[in-house]
Motif scaffolding. Structure first.
Motif, PDB file in Angstrom:
ATOM      1  N   LEU A 235      52.001 103.837   9.038  1.00 58.61           N
ATOM      2  CA  LEU A 235      51.576 103.255   7.764  1.00 58.61           C
ATOM      3  C   LEU A 235      52.390 103.892   6.643  1.00 58.61           C
ATOM      4  N   SER A 236      52.996 103.066   5.803  1.00 53.35           N
ATOM      5  CA  SER A 236      53.804 103.576   4.697  1.00 53.35           C
ATOM      6  C   SER A 236      53.485 102.789   3.435  1.00 53.35           C
ATOM      7  N   GLU A 237      53.794 103.403   2.306  1.00 54.69           N
ATOM      8  CA  GLU A 237      53.555 102.754   1.018  1.00 54.69           C
ATOM      9  C   GLU A 237      54.877 102.436   0.344  1.00 54.69           C
ATOM     10  N   GLU A 238      55.006 101.213  -0.094  1.00 53.18           N
ATOM     11  CA  GLU A 238      56.150 100.796  -0.893  1.00 53.18           C
ATOM     12  C   GLU A 238      55.683 100.828  -2.345  1.00 53.18           C
TER      13      GLU A 238
ATOM     14  N   LEU B 113      51.160  98.314   0.813  1.00 51.17           N
ATOM     15  CA  LEU B 113      51.158  99.084   2.056  1.00 51.17           C
ATOM     16  C   LEU B 113      51.751  98.259   3.192  1.00 51.17           C
ATOM     17  N   GLU B 114      52.482  98.942   4.069  1.00 52.91           N
ATOM     18  CA  GLU B 114      53.095  98.274   5.219  1.00 52.91           C
ATOM     19  C   GLU B 114      52.753  99.036   6.491  1.00 52.91           C
ATOM     20  N   TRP B 115      52.375  98.277   7.524  1.00 49.80           N
ATOM     21  CA  TRP B 115      52.019  98.865   8.812  1.00 49.80           C
ATOM     22  C   TRP B 115      52.781  98.121   9.900  1.00 49.80           C
ATOM     23  N   VAL B 116      53.525  98.863  10.713  1.00 49.27           N
ATOM     24  CA  VAL B 116      54.305  98.273  11.796  1.00 49.27           C
ATOM     25  C   VAL B 116      53.734  98.751  13.121  1.00 49.27           C
ATOM     26  N   GLN B 117      53.349  97.788  13.980  1.00 45.80           N
ATOM     27  CA  GLN B 117      52.809  98.123  15.297  1.00 45.80           C
ATOM     28  C   GLN B 117      53.170  97.007  16.278  1.00 45.80           C
ATOM     29  N   GLY B 118      53.644  97.418  17.435  1.00 43.54           N
ATOM     30  CA  GLY B 118      53.993  96.444  18.458  1.00 43.54           C
ATOM     31  C   GLY B 118      55.061  95.465  18.018  1.00 43.54           C
ATOM     32  N   GLY B 119      55.945  95.912  17.155  1.00 46.61           N
ATOM     33  CA  GLY B 119      57.016  95.040  16.683  1.00 46.61           C
ATOM     34  C   GLY B 119      56.597  94.069  15.600  1.00 46.61           C
ATOM     35  N   GLU B 120      55.331  94.121  15.178  1.00 45.64           N
ATOM     36  CA  GLU B 120      54.846  93.233  14.130  1.00 45.64           C
ATOM     37  C   GLU B 120      54.626  94.013  12.837  1.00 45.64           C
ATOM     38  N   THR B 121      54.926  93.355  11.731  1.00 40.83           N
ATOM     39  CA  THR B 121      54.789  93.979  10.418  1.00 40.83           C
ATOM     40  C   THR B 121      53.602  93.375   9.676  1.00 40.83           C
TER      41      THR B 121
END
Length: 244
Positions: free
Chosen positions: A1-4, A9-17
């Protein structure tokens, strides 16, 4: 989980954003902003919107009166925000400000640039989010009500506690009073030294007189400062933050 910062907020899991934030950032492809659309935040998956959130802002109790009082003291109050222009326009109306005192849809860099272009050394910045960090760096003085987020409190000169905005006005009034008291003490010090030097030049000074005048001048200076500052009760909603 990261903040722009300034976007969401952006969360990347299993190749999905997955994204939660501004529609023009969370949704893939061009987004035509509609001022009448109440959706200000979108939760998306791979650029496709899943749900939109409607956010309604409100002002703190007594905020309009405090902003008016700051204006009477000669201060200009501006609202710099990343929110939509329609939201910012509504906010400045609630605060009783002129329409040109509000600026919306600003990025963190644009906030900082606005401050740098308006005599940054004489600007007090109040912010509460990571997107205010660059503006904090540019402002001459900064304060925040957010003391538990680990971002702005490290850069703040003071913490703004409580719900009322009166602490800001009290802080500025105290600063003005401090300046007047300091000037008065300096004038007294100059006059005292002129008199003392004159007494020495005409040969009237002796050890006993010097022993009396030196502590007496210190007592008078301390008394002037104590009396002058004591006429103004300190704000109980402000906590200072000494930064290295």
């Amino acid at each position: 989980l990261s903040e722009e910062v300034g976007h969401g907020l952006e969360w990347v899991q299993g190749g999905e954003t997955w994204r939660l934030g501004r529609p023009d950032w969370a949704i893939k492809g061009p987004v035509s902003p509609d001022p009448s659309d109440p959706v200000q935040s979108v939760f998306s998956r791979e650029g496709s919107p899943l749900v939109g959130f409607r956010i309604q802002d409100d002002v703190r109790a007594g905020a309009r009166e405090e902003v008016g009082a700051l204006g009477l003291l000669g201060y200009e109050v501006h609202v710099l925000s990343g929110d939509r222009n329609s939201q910012v326009d509504a906010m400045v109306r609630r605060l009783g400000l002129a329409q040109d005192r509000g600026r919306g849809e600003m990025t963190p860099d644009e906030k900082a640039e606005w401050i740098r272009s308006h005599d940054a050394g004489h600007i007090l910045m109040i912010g509460d989010g990571a997107n205010d960090s660059l503006a904090f760096d540019a402002a001459g003085c900064r304060g925040t009500p957010a003391i538990d987020r680990g971002v702005l409190e490290q850069k703040s000169d003071f913490f703004f506690l409580g719900r009322s905005l009166s602490g800001i006005r009290q802080l500025l009034e105290t600063a003005r009073l401090h300046g007047r008291v300091t000037s008065a003490v300096l004038v007294f010090a100059v006059l005292y030294n002129l008199v003392a030097v004159s007494v020495c030049l005409v040969g009237w000074m002796n050890p006993l007189l010097a022993a009396i005048l030196m502590p007496l001048s210190a007592i008078v200076s301390l008394g002037m400062a104590t009396y002058g500052m004591g006429r103004h009760a300190p704000a109980n909603t402000i906590a200072s933050n000494s930064r290295p």
